[in-house]
Structure formats: structure tokens, C-alpha cells
Write an enzyme that holds these catalytic residues in place. Structure first.
Site, PDB file in Angstrom:
ATOM      1  N   CYS A   2       0.838  -1.183   0.000  1.00  0.00           N
ATOM      2  CA  CYS A   2       0.000   0.000   0.000  1.00  0.00           C
ATOM      3  C   CYS A   2       0.877   1.239   0.000  1.00  0.00           C
ATOM      4  O   CYS A   2       2.049   1.195   0.352  1.00  0.00           O
ATOM      5  CB  CYS A   2      -0.907   0.009   1.222  1.00  0.00           C
ATOM      6  N   ARG A  27       2.949   0.492  -7.141  1.00  0.00           N
ATOM      7  CA  ARG A  27       3.068  -0.480  -6.066  1.00  0.00           C
ATOM      8  C   ARG A  27       1.930  -1.495  -6.076  1.00  0.00           C
ATOM      9  O   ARG A  27       2.009  -2.526  -5.421  1.00  0.00           O
ATOM     10  CB  ARG A  27       3.092   0.249  -4.715  1.00  0.00           C
ATOM     11  N   TRP A  76      -4.030  -2.126  -0.977  1.00  0.00           N
ATOM     12  CA  TRP A  76      -4.003  -3.462  -1.575  1.00  0.00           C
ATOM     13  C   TRP A  76      -4.593  -4.399  -0.544  1.00  0.00           C
ATOM     14  O   TRP A  76      -4.063  -4.547   0.556  1.00  0.00           O
ATOM     15  CB  TRP A  76      -2.571  -3.841  -1.926  1.00  0.00           C
ATOM     16  N   ASN A 101      -0.089   1.013   6.563  1.00  0.00           N
ATOM     17  CA  ASN A 101       0.493  -0.076   5.789  1.00  0.00           C
ATOM     18  C   ASN A 101       0.895  -1.184   6.746  1.00  0.00           C
ATOM     19  O   ASN A 101       1.392  -0.909   7.842  1.00  0.00           O
ATOM     20  CB  ASN A 101       1.752   0.391   5.044  1.00  0.00           C
ATOM     21  N   GLY A 102       0.739  -2.427   6.334  1.00  0.00           N
ATOM     22  CA  GLY A 102       1.146  -3.539   7.176  1.00  0.00           C
ATOM     23  C   GLY A 102      -0.037  -4.357   7.650  1.00  0.00           C
ATOM     24  O   GLY A 102      -1.143  -4.265   7.108  1.00  0.00           O
ATOM     25  N   GLU A 484      12.419 -17.379 -14.230  1.00  0.00           N
ATOM     26  CA  GLU A 484      12.120 -15.947 -14.273  1.00  0.00           C
ATOM     27  C   GLU A 484      11.264 -15.611 -15.486  1.00  0.00           C
ATOM     28  O   GLU A 484      10.342 -14.793 -15.411  1.00  0.00           O
ATOM     29  CB  GLU A 484      13.426 -15.150 -14.292  1.00  0.00           C
ATOM     30  N   LYS A 488       7.525 -13.902 -15.345  1.00  0.00           N
ATOM     31  CA  LYS A 488       7.149 -12.674 -16.056  1.00  0.00           C
ATOM     32  C   LYS A 488       5.888 -12.878 -16.883  1.00  0.00           C
ATOM     33  O   LYS A 488       4.990 -12.034 -16.902  1.00  0.00           O
ATOM     34  CB  LYS A 488       8.299 -12.216 -16.966  1.00  0.00           C
ATOM     35  N   GLU A 491       2.856 -13.153 -14.590  1.00  0.00           N
ATOM     36  CA  GLU A 491       2.587 -11.909 -13.878  1.00  0.00           C
ATOM     37  C   GLU A 491       1.780 -10.922 -14.715  1.00  0.00           C
ATOM     38  O   GLU A 491       0.832 -10.302 -14.212  1.00  0.00           O
ATOM     39  CB  GLU A 491       3.906 -11.230 -13.477  1.00  0.00           C
ATOM     40  N   HIS A 507       9.947 -36.780 -16.606  1.00  0.00           N
ATOM     41  CA  HIS A 507       9.467 -37.100 -15.259  1.00  0.00           C
ATOM     42  C   HIS A 507       8.134 -36.408 -14.951  1.00  0.00           C
ATOM     43  O   HIS A 507       7.855 -36.114 -13.792  1.00  0.00           O
ATOM     44  CB  HIS A 507      10.529 -36.722 -14.224  1.00  0.00           C
ATOM     45  N   LYS A 606       4.127  -3.878  -6.045  1.00  0.00           N
ATOM     46  CA  LYS A 606       5.542  -3.735  -6.357  1.00  0.00           C
ATOM     47  C   LYS A 606       6.426  -4.073  -5.167  1.00  0.00           C
ATOM     48  O   LYS A 606       7.359  -4.838  -5.272  1.00  0.00           O
ATOM     49  CB  LYS A 606       5.827  -2.303  -6.820  1.00  0.00           C
TER      50      LYS A 606
END
Length: 611
Positions: A2, A27, A76, A101-102, A484, A488, A491, A507, A606
Site C-alpha cells: 500500500c 506499487r 491493496w 500499511n502492514g 524468471e 514474467k 505476472e 518425469h 511492487k
């Protein structure tokens, strides 16, 4: 996650707060709100909206919200669904407003206690208990700071708070415990935010609150104290990055801009750390050599993209240094019993330096008997930088897009520099170090050549627009690069993507391969190429469609089911950095074609400053 913005001035602050929220949109958030002390100073006025900051801005104009003291927030969702009633700021009566925030871990018991005292809750959030607690303590004191401290003493968890009260219109209160807060210092006005970028419109002078700090912002100054009321000195520092770092410029999205910045930020990260033939030992400070000479093992802990960077570094460290290297996710590390080998170096990696799980792991590590802690970070003033023994700062500049690009490649560069520093006392030859250093000097130009593939990759991405699943393959140090690449794609395009070591196809994953499951492979010309070619044949034999990013000399041939995009040869140790860029471009263009929100993908943030 947030975003918090606050201001106290002799002018209307609503425009400042709104611009601050816009600069924090990167963010990730689902709602936004603002509260100011009304011009008559008799009550707090508030406007909140679900959705984007622009919807809040339109509502503020419609309601003619004005004030010289105010707080604002992008939320958020953690407790309670995204909605206007769960959006911040939260209020108690018309007197007190809070943004937070938190996470407040003991909010349920506090909520029941406050209900028994007559407080009515209108949201599902943990934050509402904070504002009611402050309101309750204000009944027995005329000191807003005292009331905030009394409330904070009851809270368990990690949080950053900003508080205003119409009964105290000459101040803005801030409190930090586990979540970052920054004060912007002006002339006859002062500001508060969770990120410097939010305040670059009004100041470049900043004060960084530390754990347990309380701050009182007024028109003429800022005072900082601890819970016991003892005054604390916090230095004011100047923000070094140019304000244009937060602008997209000629690019359609921040992510594309940041992909194209990678040659320059890699050069910046290398600047001053290389001679013509070697990595300069003073890159980590004068105390580093004595520590690095003793290292007998390495333990890397990080989250998300930074975790993938650590996985690449494991291959480098065990190959060049010849010591064991363990890599794990911070959120797992902090909740297990850890056995620490003698002389183990603990490395933490975080773009922001405020990642909650990574910081918790770092603090836990300090009690476990590690030789030393080393932080790799992009923010010089972050908590991680302040709390590690050794620091190597990347020079990526502000990264706005939620999906990390330039932060990842600069982390890889930093990890490679550290690997060489560790390897030298373990017998790395002068010739091999010189070869790597020559490759690093050439790396920015190599990356610029890779970016010339953009048009080809954009054309290739058209074939992904209607896919729902994909598989990424890599071998050796390119396996984390495949991880990675899959991260991406999922996301920002919302296509389900998985990464596997190519040798694991038989496998299980091979059962998924068909014409509707694109398989993306990175194929540099190294000692594992022949093995990878066998895996490629396994995909072809099952009717799979392949997209291969290959060294031009790798002799991977195109056919009706295989698309090959070639790259110039590079030193094997640089392959993970170089082969990352085409996967970033592929994900970007697929997301654009699917019409998703590239810079602010749904449900993501973010900077993950909560557990």
C-alpha cells in the site's frame, strides 16, 4: 504494498496528496482515499473510492475537498475485499483519521474489546481498530502523540501509520514498526510517504524513520522520538535520482522503458567496480576482504525475482568459488530451524530493501551465528542496507513496473561481482578473472544488440495471444532464467506458465505437451547444449510447438513446429544475464496483445512490505 502520503502546509494539500498517490500507483492497489482537516478545523473530511486514483481525483473535485493538513492512501486488500468501505483512511467519529500499511496481527481481540466499549466498526479491516484505539486514548489525554503511542503499544504486527486529528490541526503524526516511512522536508511545510518518489514533486530532502520511531510533523519542523519519549536525531539526505525517472517518456509502458534501460543501468552498476582486468576489492568497503577470505559457505535468502537471481548465483559460486551455496525463499527460511555451517556468509537480495519476509530473515540470521551478512539492494536508504554488515548497491534507478526487469539483471551483475571477490582467495586464476571482466565491460553493448530483436519477438508473441498455458525449459544456470521467464509471463499476461529443468521433461511435464502448449527454451552454446537438443527432440516428437532463443552457433534448426531466434555468442558466465532480456520482451508483447495492465497487473504489488 500500500502507499501512504501525508502533508502539512499553509496551502491546500489535496493536489500534493493526489500527485503522491499517482506516483505510488506502481506499487499495486485496489482502492484509494484521502482525508483532510476541514478549513474550519472542526472535523475531518474524507473521500474514498474503489478503483484507480483518477476516480478518487474526480470525486475530490466533485466534493471540493480542501485542507492544509491531510493523509492519503492506496490500498491493496489484505483484510476485507476491495471496496469503498474498506478503503483508507479510516476514521473514528469525525475527529481522527488514520492510514496504515502492514498487518495488525491481534486486531480481532482488539476489535472485540473496542466493541464492548461502544465503538461501531463499518469495515472488515484490521486498520479500523487502530483509529478507534487512538480515539479512545484521546479521551484521557490532550496529546495526540501520547494517544498514538498508547495505541501502538497495544498493537502486534508490522505497520506504518499516519494520523491526523481535527482537535490537533497543527500536526501530522507518523509511526514506524516494520514498514517503511519517509519524511519529506520542505520550507514551511513537511510531508510523509512510504516512498521518496511520491514526494519528488515537492522536495528532494528526506529523513528516513527507523524501527520504533514516532514523528511529529508541523509547519516549521519535524521531531522524532522513541516510545519512551526520548528525542532522536535523523539525518536529512538529498534524493539522488532525477525526477524524470518516474516518467514513461516515449515508451508506452514503464516496463518497456525499464527493459530498454538495462544496458545503461548495468553499466552504472559496474561503474567504479572494475579495472581493466579485475573486480576492485574495495567495492564492498574496507572491511570486506577480511570477511570474504574466511567464507566457507554461502546462504542466499530472497523472494520472487530476487530469489531467481540467487538461484543463478548458486551455479556461479559453486563453480568459481568452490564452496557450498544454499538458496531459499525468505518466507520459508524464517519459519524453519536453520543449521548454519561455520564461516557461512548470509546474502539477502531485495530491490526495495523493504521486503518484509527478507528483512525478517535477515534479523533472524543475525542471531544464528553467520560469519557476516551482505545485502544486495537498489535503495541506498532502505532498511536492508542499514541492517547488513556489507552492502553492494545496484544502480537500477527507480523501477516502476510491478514486474521486475532491470532490478533483476543488475542483481545478477552484483552477484557476479561478489562471486569473483569470493573466488579470488579460493584460487580463481588471473586469466579467468580477466576474461570475465572483459565480458562485463562488453555487457552493456551486448544487451543493446539483444534489444534489436524486439520487432522479431513482437511478431513471435502474436502466436501466444490465445494460449492459456506455457512451459519454459532451461539447463544449468539457465534453468533459473527459465523460471524468471515463466514468472514474467504469468505476472503480466495471466497465462499459466511453469518452468522446469529440461532434463525433467520425462518425469512428468512431457504429459502436458501438445500443439496448444507452447514450449519456450533458452539454448546458449555451452556444455549442456547437446543434452538440451535431446530435450527439444522430445517435445517435437510429441507434437509440441517450440520457441527457442539460441546462440547463433548452436545449430538449432527451424522447422514447421520450431521457431528459432538467434543471439550472438557470449562468455558462458554471462549467459543468464543476456538470455533474460528476450524472455522479458516476449512477456511484455504477449501482455500488450492480450490487453492486460502491463505495469500494474491484477492482485500484485511492487513492494511487498507485509508477510
Amino acid at each position: 504494498m500500500c502507499g501512504i502520503v501525508g502533508a502539512i502546509a499553509t496551502r491546500d494539500v489535496t493536489g500534493i496528496l493526489l500527485e503522491g498517490l499517482r506516483r505510488l500507483e506502481y506499487r499495486g492497489y485496489d482502492s484509494a482515499g484521502m482525508a483532510v482537516i476541514a478549513p474550519d478545523q472542526t472535523h475531518v473530511e474524507r473521500v474514498r473510492r474503489k478503483g484507480k486514483v483518477q476516480e478518487l481525483a474526480d470525486a475530490i473535485v466533485e466534493e471540493n475537498l480542501q485542507g492544509i493538513v491531510g493523509i492519503a492512501h492506496t490500498r491493496w486488500a489484505t483484510h476485507g475485499a476491495p471496496s469503498e468501505r474498506n478503503a483508507h483512511p479510516h476514521m473514528s467519529s469525525e475527529d481522527v483519521a488514520v492510514v496504515h500499511n502492514g498487518i495488525i496481527e491481534n486486531y480481532e481481540s482488539l476489535r472485540e474489546e473496542l466493541k464492548s466499549l461502544g465503538y461501531v466498526f463499518i469495515s472488515e479491516t484490521d486498520t479500523e481498530v487502530v483509529v478507534h484505539l487512538i480515539h479512545f486514548y484521546l479521551k484521557s489525554t490532550d496529546d495526540l502523540l501520547v494517544a498514538v503511542k498508547q495505541a501502538v503499544a497495544r498493537l502486534k504486527g508490522a505497520f506504518a501509520l499516519a494520523v491526523i486529528s481535527s482537535n490537533h490541526p497543527d500536526m501530522l503524526i507518523a509511526a514506524r514498526s516494520g514498514s517503511p516511512l519517509i519524511i519529506g522536508v520542505g520550507i514551511g511545510e513537511n510531508f510523509l510517504a512510504s516512498d521518496q518518489l511520491a514526494l519528488l514533486q515537492v522536495t528532494d530532502q528526506f529523513m528516513f524513520l527507523e524501527e520504533g520511531d514516532f514523528a511529529v510533523l508541523g509547519l516549521t519542523g519535524v521531531s522524532v522520538s522513541n516510545m519512551e519519549g526520548e528525542p532522536l536525531e535523523r539525518n536529512v539526505v538529498r534524493f539522488a535520482h532525477h525526477i524524470d525517472s518516474a516518467d514513461k517518456g516515449e515508451y508506452r509502458h514503464y516496463m518497456l522503458k525499464e527493459i530498454y534501460e538495462q544496458p545503461d543501468v548495468v553499466a552504472s552498476t559496474l561503474m567504479g567496480r572494475l579495472s581493466n582486468t579485475q573486480v576492485l576489492p574495495q567495492s564492498l568497503g574496507s572491511a570486506a576482504k577480511d570477511i570474504l577470505d574466511k567464507v566457507g559457505a554461502v546462504h542466499i535468502v530472497a523472494c520472487g525475482t530476487s530469489y531467481h537471481a540467487g538461484l543463478v548465483a548458486r551455479y556461479w559460486i559453486e563453480d568459481l568459488v568452490g564452496v557450498p551455496c544454499q538458496v531459499e525463499v525468505a518466507s520459508e527460511y524464517r519459519y524453519r530451524k536453520v543449521v548454519v555451517q561455520p564461516n557461512t556468509l548470509f546474502i539477502t537480495i531485495s530491490q526495495s530493501g523493504e521486503t518484509a519476509d527478507t528483512l525478517a530473515a535477515l534479523r533472524m540470521a543475525k542471531e544464528k551465528g553467520y560469519l557476516a551478512t551482505l545485502g544486495i539492494c537498489n535503495v541506498a536508504t532502505s532498511t536492508l542496507v542499514r541492517e547488513t554488515d556489507l552492502v553492494l548497491l545496484t544502480q537500477a534507478g527507480p523501477e516502476i513496473g510491478v514486474a521486475s526487469t532491470k532490478a533483476f539483471t543488475t542483481q545478477l551483475v552484483a552477484l557476479l561481482l561478489i562471486t569473483i571477490m569470493l573466488a579470488r582467495p579460493k584460487g580463481l586464476s588471473v586469466q579467468r578473472e580477466q576474461e570475465i571482466v572483459e565480458g562485463l565491460h562488453a555487457l552493456p553493448d551486448i544487451l543493446r544488440k539483444v534489444l534489436l530483436l524486439d520487432d522479431i519477438i513482437m511478431q513471435t508473441s502474436e502466436q501466444f495471444a490465445h494460449k492459456h498455458h506455457s512451459l519454459f525449459l532451461g539447463r544449468g544456470a539457465l534453468y533459473p532464467v527459465a523460471m524468471e521467464g515463466a514468472l514474467k509471463l504469468k505476472e503480466i499476461s495471466y497465462i499459466h506458465a511453469e518452468a522446469y529443468p529440461a532434463g525433467e521433461l520425462k518425469h512428468g511435464p512431457l504429459a502436458l505437451v501438445d500443439a496448444d502448449m507452447p514450449v519456450i527454451t533458452v539454448a546458449p552454446n555451452n556444455e549442456l547444449l547437446d543434452k538440451l537438443k535431446s530435450n527439444i527432440q522430445e517435445v517435437r516428437a510429441r507434437g509440441g510447438v517450440l520457441y527457442v532463443f539460441a546462440d547463433i552457433n548452436s545449430a538449432v534448426n527451424e522447422d514447421e513446429s520450431t521457431r528459432v531466434i538467434t543471439l550472438e555468442p557470449v562468455d558462458n558466465i554471462l549467459e543468464p544475464i543476456v538470455y533474460t532480456l528476450p524472455l522479458q520482451l516476449l512477456s511484455y508483447h504477449v501482455a500488450v496483445m492480450k490487453g492486460t495492465d502491463v505495469d500494474q497487473p491484477r492482485n500484485l504489488a511492487k513492494s511487498v512490505t507485509v508477510e
